[in-house]
Design an enzyme around this catalytic site. Structure first.
Site: not given
Length: 164
Positions: A124-125
């Site tokens: 995830h960013l």
């Protein structure tokens, strides 16, 4: 004089979850599968990825962009998913600029537990808005973050501003 402590009970669920197997309790799989974006702090759903507020944010408006596919590494994502993640990061920054007026951003991946990933099984960013002077004595002295806005209010503000 005894050292003073500030009680931060909101950290306990994170500490407990972080010690669990990330595959068994993956928020990035569980939350989008449920039909309650408001309760789950999801602000936008794309074709391949979704945008969710961090339940334990560094700052108000701290967003995470995750693919629906449960994969541990950026290099395992297909090109279309990576492109959507980056497009959503750009869109998130436009929304955050409109609603929070940050002075800058931290944007990045924590890939693997050694790199700080709380959920190392699902890439995830992070998109973290930052302001001059947003770090104060609380995290340094008491390992406590003070946020000026409730997460439900942040979710509404960002979700309402997200381009439809």
């Amino acid at each position: 004089m005894a050292k003073q402590r500030i009680w931060a009970p909101w950290r306990l669920p994170y500490v407990k979850d972080a010690s669990k197997d990330s595959e068994a309790a993956c928020i990035f799989c569980i939350k989008p599968a449920e039909d309650d974006d408001e309760a789950n702090l999801i602000v936008h759903r794309g074709e391949r990825c979704f945008v969710i507020l961090n339940l334990f944010p560094y700052t108000s408006g701290h967003l995470m962009i995750a693919p629906y596919d449960h994969l541990p590494a950026l290099q395992e994502l297909d090109d279309d998913t990576v492109a959507e993640m980056m497009a959503l990061a750009q869109r998130a920054m436009v929304v955050l600029e409109k609603k929070y007026e940050p002075h800058g951003y931290n944007v990045g991946f924590n890939q693997g537990r050694v790199a700080g990933a709380g959920y190392e099984g699902h890439i995830h960013l992070h998109v973290v808005p930052r302001w001059a002077g947003d770090t104060n004595f609380m995290p340094v002295l008491a390992d406590v973050k003070v946020l000026p806005e409730h997460l439900a209010d942040s979710r509404k503000r960002i979700s309402d501003a997200w381009p439809k």
